[in-house]
Write a protein that holds these residues in place. Structure first.
Motif, PDB file in Angstrom:
ATOM      1  N   PHE A 274       0.836  -1.202   0.000  1.00  0.00           N
ATOM      2  CA  PHE A 274       0.000   0.000   0.000  1.00  0.00           C
ATOM      3  C   PHE A 274       0.873   1.255   0.000  1.00  0.00           C
ATOM      4  O   PHE A 274       0.625   2.205  -0.757  1.00  0.00           O
ATOM      5  CB  PHE A 274      -0.915   0.010   1.237  1.00  0.00           C
ATOM      6  CG  PHE A 274      -2.235  -0.671   1.018  1.00  0.00           C
ATOM      7  CD1 PHE A 274      -3.341   0.050   0.595  1.00  0.00           C
ATOM      8  CD2 PHE A 274      -2.384  -2.026   1.251  1.00  0.00           C
ATOM      9  CE1 PHE A 274      -4.575  -0.567   0.406  1.00  0.00           C
ATOM     10  CE2 PHE A 274      -3.607  -2.661   1.062  1.00  0.00           C
ATOM     11  CZ  PHE A 274      -4.705  -1.930   0.636  1.00  0.00           C
ATOM     12  N   ASP A 275       1.901   1.265   0.834  1.00  0.00           N
ATOM     13  CA  ASP A 275       2.784   2.435   0.916  1.00  0.00           C
ATOM     14  C   ASP A 275       3.528   2.677  -0.387  1.00  0.00           C
ATOM     15  O   ASP A 275       3.680   3.816  -0.839  1.00  0.00           O
ATOM     16  CB  ASP A 275       3.791   2.254   2.058  1.00  0.00           C
ATOM     17  CG  ASP A 275       3.152   2.369   3.433  1.00  0.00           C
ATOM     18  OD1 ASP A 275       2.065   2.974   3.529  1.00  0.00           O
ATOM     19  OD2 ASP A 275       3.739   1.850   4.399  1.00  0.00           O
TER      20      ASP A 275
ATOM     21  N   ALA B 193       1.161   3.964  -3.104  1.00  0.00           N
ATOM     22  CA  ALA B 193       0.822   5.354  -2.793  1.00  0.00           C
ATOM     23  C   ALA B 193       1.961   6.275  -3.206  1.00  0.00           C
ATOM     24  O   ALA B 193       1.737   7.391  -3.708  1.00  0.00           O
ATOM     25  CB  ALA B 193       0.533   5.500  -1.299  1.00  0.00           C
ATOM     26  N   ARG B 194       3.187   5.820  -3.029  1.00  0.00           N
ATOM     27  CA  ARG B 194       4.345   6.623  -3.415  1.00  0.00           C
ATOM     28  C   ARG B 194       4.390   6.802  -4.932  1.00  0.00           C
ATOM     29  O   ARG B 194       4.663   7.895  -5.436  1.00  0.00           O
ATOM     30  CB  ARG B 194       5.623   5.953  -2.914  1.00  0.00           C
ATOM     31  CG  ARG B 194       6.866   6.836  -3.020  1.00  0.00           C
ATOM     32  CD  ARG B 194       8.083   6.120  -2.458  1.00  0.00           C
ATOM     33  NE  ARG B 194       7.848   5.666  -1.094  1.00  0.00           N
ATOM     34  CZ  ARG B 194       8.120   4.451  -0.659  1.00  0.00           C
ATOM     35  NH1 ARG B 194       8.606   3.538  -1.493  1.00  0.00           N
ATOM     36  NH2 ARG B 194       7.898   4.129   0.595  1.00  0.00           N
TER      37      ARG B 194
ATOM     38  N   LEU C 152       1.908   6.807  -6.891  1.00  0.00           N
ATOM     39  CA  LEU C 152       0.795   7.690  -7.259  1.00  0.00           C
ATOM     40  C   LEU C 152       0.933   9.091  -6.655  1.00  0.00           C
ATOM     41  O   LEU C 152       0.028   9.923  -6.810  1.00  0.00           O
ATOM     42  CB  LEU C 152      -0.527   7.075  -6.784  1.00  0.00           C
ATOM     43  CG  LEU C 152      -0.996   5.814  -7.523  1.00  0.00           C
ATOM     44  CD1 LEU C 152      -2.192   5.190  -6.807  1.00  0.00           C
ATOM     45  CD2 LEU C 152      -1.356   6.134  -8.972  1.00  0.00           C
TER      46      LEU C 152
ATOM     47  N   LEU D 287       0.825  10.000  -3.506  1.00  0.00           N
ATOM     48  CA  LEU D 287      -0.234  10.203  -2.514  1.00  0.00           C
ATOM     49  C   LEU D 287       0.297  10.410  -1.104  1.00  0.00           C
ATOM     50  O   LEU D 287      -0.472  10.616  -0.176  1.00  0.00           O
ATOM     51  CB  LEU D 287      -1.184   8.997  -2.519  1.00  0.00           C
ATOM     52  CG  LEU D 287      -1.923   8.737  -3.836  1.00  0.00           C
ATOM     53  CD1 LEU D 287      -2.767   7.474  -3.725  1.00  0.00           C
ATOM     54  CD2 LEU D 287      -2.789   9.934  -4.214  1.00  0.00           C
TER      55      LEU D 287
ATOM     56  N   GLY E 168       0.430   5.079   3.090  1.00  0.00           N
ATOM     57  CA  GLY E 168      -0.431   4.936   1.927  1.00  0.00           C
ATOM     58  C   GLY E 168      -1.783   4.297   2.167  1.00  0.00           C
ATOM     59  O   GLY E 168      -2.729   4.537   1.417  1.00  0.00           O
TER      60      GLY E 168
ATOM     61  N   VAL F 194      -5.099   6.722   2.608  1.00  0.00           N
ATOM     62  CA  VAL F 194      -5.458   7.515   1.429  1.00  0.00           C
ATOM     63  C   VAL F 194      -5.938   6.617   0.293  1.00  0.00           C
ATOM     64  O   VAL F 194      -6.875   6.956  -0.439  1.00  0.00           O
ATOM     65  CB  VAL F 194      -4.286   8.413   0.988  1.00  0.00           C
ATOM     66  CG1 VAL F 194      -3.098   7.589   0.510  1.00  0.00           C
ATOM     67  CG2 VAL F 194      -4.736   9.384  -0.099  1.00  0.00           C
ATOM     68  N   ILE F 195      -5.334   5.446   0.124  1.00  0.00           N
ATOM     69  CA  ILE F 195      -5.795   4.518  -0.913  1.00  0.00           C
ATOM     70  C   ILE F 195      -7.190   4.011  -0.572  1.00  0.00           C
ATOM     71  O   ILE F 195      -8.061   3.901  -1.445  1.00  0.00           O
ATOM     72  CB  ILE F 195      -4.797   3.350  -1.083  1.00  0.00           C
ATOM     73  CG1 ILE F 195      -3.537   3.846  -1.808  1.00  0.00           C
ATOM     74  CG2 ILE F 195      -5.441   2.196  -1.867  1.00  0.00           C
ATOM     75  CD1 ILE F 195      -2.489   2.773  -2.035  1.00  0.00           C
TER      76      ILE F 195
ATOM     77  N   ALA G  92      -6.442   2.802  -7.441  1.00  0.00           N
ATOM     78  CA  ALA G  92      -6.501   2.522  -6.007  1.00  0.00           C
ATOM     79  C   ALA G  92      -7.502   1.414  -5.705  1.00  0.00           C
ATOM     80  O   ALA G  92      -7.217   0.486  -4.933  1.00  0.00           O
ATOM     81  CB  ALA G  92      -6.875   3.797  -5.249  1.00  0.00           C
TER      82      ALA G  92
ATOM     83  N   GLN H 155      -6.381  -2.272  -4.424  1.00  0.00           N
ATOM     84  CA  GLN H 155      -6.883  -2.665  -3.108  1.00  0.00           C
ATOM     85  C   GLN H 155      -7.682  -3.960  -3.193  1.00  0.00           C
ATOM     86  O   GLN H 155      -7.546  -4.840  -2.343  1.00  0.00           O
ATOM     87  CB  GLN H 155      -7.759  -1.551  -2.544  1.00  0.00           C
ATOM     88  CG  GLN H 155      -8.384  -1.864  -1.198  1.00  0.00           C
ATOM     89  CD  GLN H 155      -9.168  -0.676  -0.654  1.00  0.00           C
ATOM     90  OE1 GLN H 155      -8.640   0.137   0.079  1.00  0.00           O
ATOM     91  NE2 GLN H 155     -10.440  -0.583  -1.030  1.00  0.00           N
TER      92      GLN H 155
ATOM     93  N   ASN I  49      -8.615  -1.201   7.115  1.00  0.00           N
ATOM     94  CA  ASN I  49      -9.094  -0.965   5.748  1.00  0.00           C
ATOM     95  C   ASN I  49     -10.569  -1.365   5.610  1.00  0.00           C
ATOM     96  O   ASN I  49     -10.953  -2.489   5.935  1.00  0.00           O
ATOM     97  CB  ASN I  49      -8.239  -1.760   4.761  1.00  0.00           C
ATOM     98  CG  ASN I  49      -8.649  -1.560   3.325  1.00  0.00           C
ATOM     99  OD1 ASN I  49      -9.528  -2.250   2.817  1.00  0.00           O
ATOM    100  ND2 ASN I  49      -8.011  -0.620   2.646  1.00  0.00           N
TER     101      ASN I  49
END
Length: 369
Positions: free
Chosen positions: A170-171, A174-175, A177, A179, A183, A186-187, A244, A248, A280
Motif C-alpha cells: 500500500f505504501d 501510494a508513493r 501515485l 499520494l 499509503g 489515502v488509498i 486505487a 486494493q 481498511n
C-alpha cells in the motif's frame, strides 16, 4: 493481586509510542504518541528517528496513560513490553523503559511478542478468545495466517508473506501515485470513489500449485507500477481512483480468500483479523461477506486497536499474569526477529522479577510518591 490483573503495556516496535493499561480484558487507557508526521517527508519510517522519538515520548506517554486509567503505578500487577519483532533500536527503548519501571516498582516484567499481541487485543473488544483462534494479521511489516490454540504459549504459523507485506505494498503504490505516506488510509479513501473491476491486476500465489496460505504482493506492486508508468509514458491521465480501487481489491481478495480457506481446512469456525491494514474498510467488508457465506464468525477490533498500540501489549501481559506464565528476567533484550511461535520471553530460570528484594527504596520513593 485482584482476580483481574492490572497490567501496563509498552509498544515501541516501529513509529508509535504506545502505552496501554488493562484490567483483565477491560481497557482502561490507551495513550499513543506518533512520529509518523516526522517520517512522512522521507516516504517511510527512519529507524534512528523513530528511536529518538520514543525516548522523548516514553515518560510523558506513560504518565498520561496512568492518569487516563485513574490508577497509580504502584497498583500495577505487572508490566508488559514488546520484545520483538520490530525495529531493533525502537524495541530497545521500550524494553529498557519497561525494565526500569518494573525494577523501580518491584513488579513482574513480561517481554511479549508483537504479533501475538495483535491477536490478543481482540479480547478488549469481543471478550475472551476462542481456543484455537485463527488470525489473519496484516500490517506494514507482516502479513500472516496464524493458528493460536493458546495465545500465551502456542501460536502456530500457517502462512506468511514471502516478499512485501500488504501494508508495505500500500505504501509503495501510494508513493508511485504521489499520494504521500502512509499509503493505506489515502488509498482506502480514494478506492471508495473508484471501480475495483476497472483494471485486472494479478492475484499473487493464487494458483492451484501455489502454497495454500502464503502471500506475495511484490508481483502485484510491480504490475501496478508498470501500468501507471505506461499510462504516463503515453501521455495519458492516470485514473488514480480506479487504480486505487483495483489494487486494493487485488490485495483484500487474496487475503480474505486464503484466510477463509484456512478456517475451513482447520475446522475453525471463527476468524480474527488484526494489524494496521485491518482498519481498511474494504478488507473488513469483503471478510464479513465471505465469512458469512462460509458460516464463519468474524472478529475485528475497532480501527484504533488494529494499529500498533500499548493496549494490545497490556492485553497479552494481563493474560500472561492470569495464566501464571513465567515472567521475564533482567536479561530480557529486544529481538528484532522474534519468531511468532514465542508468545513471550520467559526468564532463564522462570523466576518472577518481583522475587528480588534489593530495590533501592529511596529511588522508588523519588520516582513514585
Amino acid at each position: 493481586m485482584a482476580d483481574e490483573p492490572l497490567v501496563l503495556g509498552i509498544e515501541t516496535s516501529c513509529d508509535e509510542t504506545g502505552v496501554g493499561i488493562v484490567r483483565g480484558t477491560t481497557l482502561l487507557a490507551d495513550a499513543i504518541a506518533s512520529s509518523v508526521d516526522t517520517h512522512a517527508r522521507f516516504g517511510g519510517v527512519v529507524p534512528e528517528i523513530a528511536s529518538r522519538a520514543h525516548l522523548e515520548a516514553m515518560v510523558p506517554t506513560i504518565e498520561r496513560a496512568l492518569k487516563d486509567a485513574g490508577v497509580s503505578a504502584r497498583d500495577l500487577d505487572g508490566i508488559a513490553v514488546t520484545a520483538g519483532p520490530g525495529l531493533a533500536g525502537a524495541l530497545l527503548v521500550g524494553v529498557s523503559a519497561a525494565k526500569a519501571y518494573a525494577y523501580a516498582l518491584n513488579k513482574p516484567l513480561y517481554g511479549v511478542n508483537h504479533l501475538a499481541s495483535h491477536i490478543c487485543v481482540d479480547q478488549l473488544e469481543h471478550g475472551p478468545l476462542p481456543e484455537p483462534t485463527m488470525a489473519l494479521l496484516v500490517s506494514g511489516g507482516h502479513s500472516s495466517l496464524l493458528l493460536a490454540p493458546d495465545i500465551t504459549a502456542d501460536v502456530r504459523p500457517m502462512g506468511a508473506t514471502i516478499d512485501d507485506a500488504a501494508g508495505e505494498a500500500f505504501d509503495k503504490i501510494a508513493r508511485v501515485l504521489d499520494l504521500g505516506f502512509p499509503g493505506g488510509p489515502v488509498i482506502d479513501r480514494l478506492a471508495k470513489e473508484g471501480d475495483p473491476k476497472a483494471i485486472a491486476f494479478p492475484r499473487g500465489l493464487s494458483g492451484s500449485r501455489d502454497p495454500a496460505y502464503d502471500f506475495s504482493f511484490s508481483g502485484l506492486k510491480t504490475a501496478v507500477a508498470r501500468w501507471i508508468e505506461a499510462k504516463r509514458a503515453a501521455g495519458e491521465e492516470v485514473p488514480v481512483r480506479d487504480v486505487a480501487a483495483s489494487f486494493q481489491e487485488a490485495v483484500v481478495d487474496v487475503l480474505t480468500r486464503k484466510a477463509v480457506r484456512a478456517c475451513k481446512d482447520e475446522g475453525v469456525d471463527h476468524l480474527m483479523i488484526g494489524g494496521g491494514v485491518a482498519a481498511n474498510s474494504r478488507l473488513r467488508a469483503l471478510a464479513q461477506e465471505r465469512c458469512e457465506r462460509a458460516g464463519i464468525r468474524l472478529r475485528v477490533p475497532r480501527p484504533k486497536l488494529c494499529t500498533d498500540n500499548g493496549a494490545m501489549v497490556a492485553a497479552l501481559g494481563a493474560e500472561m499474569v492470569a495464566r501464571n506464565r513465567p515472567a521475564s528476567d533482567w536479561e530480557l533484550s529486544a529481538d528484532s526477529s522474534l519468531p511468532v511461535t514465542e508468545s513471550h520471553v520467559p526468564g532463564a530460570d522462570h523466576v518472577h522479577v518481583h522475587d528480588h528484594d534489593h530495590v533501592h527504596e529511596i529511588s522508588k520513593d523519588n520516582l513514585y510518591s
